[in-house]
Each structure stands twice: as C-alpha cells, then as structure tokens.
Design a protein around this motif. Structure first.
Motif, short mmCIF file in Angstrom:
data_model
loop_
_atom_site.label_atom_id
_atom_site.label_comp_id
_atom_site.label_asym_id
_atom_site.label_seq_id
_atom_site.Cartn_x
_atom_site.Cartn_y
_atom_site.Cartn_z
N GLN A 10 0.83 -1.21 0.00
CA GLN A 10 0.00 0.00 0.00
C GLN A 10 0.87 1.26 0.00
N PRO A 69 -8.85 -0.31 3.39
CA PRO A 69 -8.61 -1.54 4.17
C PRO A 69 -9.05 -2.78 3.41
N GLU A 70 -8.57 -3.90 3.88
CA GLU A 70 -9.02 -5.19 3.33
C GLU A 70 -10.52 -5.30 3.58
N ALA A 75 -6.85 -4.95 0.01
CA ALA A 75 -6.39 -3.65 0.50
C ALA A 75 -5.78 -2.87 -0.66
#
Length: 81
Positions: A10, A69-70, A75
C-alpha cells in the motif's frame, strides 16, 4: 479502536500514485532514506516502530493518498478527490 496497519504494498502504491521516490517519502515523513528502503524491501504489514509507520502514513495522507482496508476486495491505496 486501533487504526489497521498499512502494508508495504500500500505504501508503494501510494508513493507511485503521488509520483514520489523513496527519497521524497523520506524527506516528507522525517524517516531516514535507509529506513524507507529497508521497510519497502519487505512485504506485508509495515514493520518497525509504530511511530515510523505513523510518519510514513501521515506524509502520504497529507499529500492526498488514502488507504483502503481489506474488505473482501483487497487492500489498496488511491488519491483523494
């Protein structure tokens, strides 16, 4: 409630969206370039100290990145509108 840790992937994605080099991230976050390089050499959640992750995340978010977020779809990172 704690903020979920961001992953190395990320951080790299957010950096790419902002067109930042590792040096740019280091300068804007106050984290040393060798530390940025070491952390980005891994995979999964950002390792190291919590304040280091907070500094990296804070610099990227201040520049317009947001972390997804997942949520079943994976993600990720994107730029704010």
């Amino acid at each position: 409630m704690s903020i979920p840790k961001v992953s190395v992937e990320q951080v790299k994605a957010a950096r790419a969206l902002l067109r930042w080099s590792q040096k740019d991230l280091a300068e804007r976050s106050g984290v040393s370039l060798p530390t940025v390089k070491r952390l980005e050499a891994g995979t999964g959640p950002i390792g190291g100290r919590d304040d280091t992750e907070a500094a990296l995340r804070g610099a990227l978010e201040a520049a317009g990145a947001t972390f997804i977020p997942e949520n079943g779809g994976g993600a990720g990172a994107r730029l704010k509108r």
